[in-house]
Design an enzyme around this catalytic site. Sequence first.
Site, PDB file in Angstrom:
ATOM      1  N   HIS A   1      36.774  44.425  27.159  1.00 30.58           N
ATOM      2  CA  HIS A   1      37.326  43.764  25.972  1.00 30.58           C
ATOM      3  C   HIS A   1      36.268  43.310  24.976  1.00 30.58           C
ATOM      4  O   HIS A   1      36.521  42.471  24.129  1.00 30.58           O
ATOM      5  CB  HIS A   1      38.209  42.578  26.401  1.00 30.58           C
ATOM      6  CG  HIS A   1      39.448  43.021  27.138  1.00 30.58           C
ATOM      7  ND1 HIS A   1      40.199  42.172  27.932  1.00 30.58           N
ATOM      8  CD2 HIS A   1      40.054  44.230  27.203  1.00 30.58           C
ATOM      9  CE1 HIS A   1      41.220  42.852  28.449  1.00 30.58           C
ATOM     10  NE2 HIS A   1      41.150  44.096  28.025  1.00 30.58           N
TER      11      HIS A   1
ATOM     12  N   THR B   1      41.734  37.031  37.645  1.00 36.92           N
ATOM     13  CA  THR B   1      42.504  37.555  36.515  1.00 36.92           C
ATOM     14  C   THR B   1      43.992  37.481  36.830  1.00 36.92           C
ATOM     15  O   THR B   1      44.398  37.733  37.967  1.00 36.92           O
ATOM     16  CB  THR B   1      42.103  39.001  36.152  1.00 36.92           C
ATOM     17  OG1 THR B   1      43.047  39.527  35.202  1.00 36.92           O
ATOM     18  CG2 THR B   1      42.038  39.921  37.355  1.00 36.92           C
TER      19      THR B   1
HETATM   20  N1  APR Z   1      38.305  31.022  40.345  1.00 40.08           N
HETATM   21  C1  APR Z   1      39.022  32.174  40.344  1.00 40.08           C
HETATM   22  N2  APR Z   1      40.103  32.367  39.588  1.00 40.08           N
HETATM   23  C2  APR Z   1      40.487  31.361  38.793  1.00 40.08           C
HETATM   24  C3  APR Z   1      39.801  30.126  38.730  1.00 40.08           C
HETATM   25  C4  APR Z   1      38.654  29.975  39.561  1.00 40.08           C
HETATM   26  N3  APR Z   1      37.937  28.856  39.579  1.00 40.08           N
HETATM   27  N4  APR Z   1      40.437  29.319  37.837  1.00 40.08           N
HETATM   28  C5  APR Z   1      41.477  30.032  37.369  1.00 40.08           C
HETATM   29  N5  APR Z   1      41.524  31.259  37.940  1.00 40.08           N
HETATM   30  C6  APR Z   1      42.473  32.355  37.738  1.00 40.08           C
HETATM   31  C7  APR Z   1      43.874  31.952  37.348  1.00 40.08           C
HETATM   32  O1  APR Z   1      44.623  31.598  38.494  1.00 40.08           O
HETATM   33  C8  APR Z   1      44.377  33.220  36.667  1.00 40.08           C
HETATM   34  O2  APR Z   1      44.969  34.105  37.600  1.00 40.08           O
HETATM   35  O3  APR Z   1      42.002  33.148  36.672  1.00 40.08           O
HETATM   36  C9  APR Z   1      43.104  33.846  36.093  1.00 40.08           C
HETATM   37  C10 APR Z   1      42.971  33.727  34.604  1.00 40.08           C
HETATM   38  O4  APR Z   1      43.974  34.467  33.976  1.00 40.08           O
HETATM   39  P1  APR Z   1      43.993  34.644  32.398  1.00 40.08           P
HETATM   40  O5  APR Z   1      43.782  33.331  31.745  1.00 40.08           O
HETATM   41  O6  APR Z   1      45.210  35.395  32.051  1.00 40.08           O
HETATM   42  O7  APR Z   1      42.661  35.519  32.103  1.00 40.08           O
HETATM   43  P2  APR Z   1      42.470  37.101  32.210  1.00 40.08           P
HETATM   44  O8  APR Z   1      43.314  37.668  33.289  1.00 40.08           O
HETATM   45  O9  APR Z   1      40.998  37.338  32.274  1.00 40.08           O
HETATM   46  O10 APR Z   1      43.019  37.585  30.812  1.00 40.08           O
HETATM   47  C11 APR Z   1      43.018  38.940  30.494  1.00 40.08           C
HETATM   48  O11 APR Z   1      43.736  38.448  28.276  1.00 40.08           O
HETATM   49  O12 APR Z   1      43.691  37.202  26.321  1.00 40.08           O
HETATM   50  C12 APR Z   1      43.222  38.300  26.965  1.00 40.08           C
HETATM   51  O13 APR Z   1      41.416  39.531  26.297  1.00 40.08           O
HETATM   52  C13 APR Z   1      41.738  38.387  27.036  1.00 40.08           C
HETATM   53  O14 APR Z   1      40.402  39.504  28.704  1.00 40.08           O
HETATM   54  C14 APR Z   1      41.457  38.589  28.506  1.00 40.08           C
HETATM   55  C15 APR Z   1      42.765  39.143  29.021  1.00 40.08           C
END
Ligand code: APR
Length: 228
Positions: free
Chosen positions: A105, A172
């Site tokens: 991204h 994620t």
């Molecule tokens: N350790 C591991 N996982 C964690 C922690 C932690 N300390 N804290 C939170 N999480 C997890 C949450 O439970 C969730 O499943 O991280 C995940 C974050 O999810 P999102 O906020 O949706 O982030 P992500 O999956 O990276 O988003 C994907 O969305 O907005 C776009 O482009 C942006 O790359 C991003 C994409």
Amino acid sequence: MKPKLVVFTGAGISAESGIKTFRDSNGLWEEYDINEVATPQAWERNKSLVLEFYNKRRKQVLEALPNAAHFALVELEKKYDVQIITQNIDDLHERAGSKKVLHLHGEIIKSRSTVDPALIYKIKGADLKLGDKCEKGSQLRPHIVWFGEMVPLMDNAYVIAESAEIFMVVGTSMVVYPAAGLIDFTPANIQKYLIDPSEVKVNGIENLNVIREKASVGLPTLVKELLK
Ligand code: APR
């Protein structure tokens, strides 16, 4: 040859470095409207607002440090050919010392020409401003894949996922496609691990070991196990 270990990371791996995730409670998309700051239409409408949003993100990233989870992945390189595929725009994997990192991204520390996508520059300092131009004279934009845009490195990521001998998913929510579909390209018979403190929905994946822990806890433990 070392076995190929592919790691797919998301915002959760950087959460403990103080960088907000997007969809947890108090996440970034609660504070901001995606349509106002992270789409090509937002950029056309209000470049200053979009630049300001990413300038804030960049400042945070520059102030953050890699955490135990990032460092654990570097340790794995002792025994494995580790390839990280990250959705994160921060550079914490690189700063921890990981050698192979693919940013699906984009990268917050870089800017890109709006007339020639091949022209990518490292941003000096925290701010990208209106009037900052590429060598062909066009306004620079953040080197980020916005909602509604193609993910240019997706095909590379599919090839890497297909070649995995071990596959890990860390931090994620697996809701943003096409990135979230990467796991479907991994060989069915290999071991897969998913580390996340919350429940993440992944259907129809064989040999999936789910570890309900924070990355800084779950990942170092798993890495120790895999290095034995
Ligand atoms: N350790 C591991 N996982 C964690 C922690 C932690 N300390 N804290 C939170 N999480 C997890 C949450 O439970 C969730 O499943 O991280 C995940 C974050 O999810 P999102 O906020 O949706 O982030 P992500 O999956 O990276 O988003 C994907 O969305 O907005 C776009 O482009 C942006 O790359 C991003 C994409």
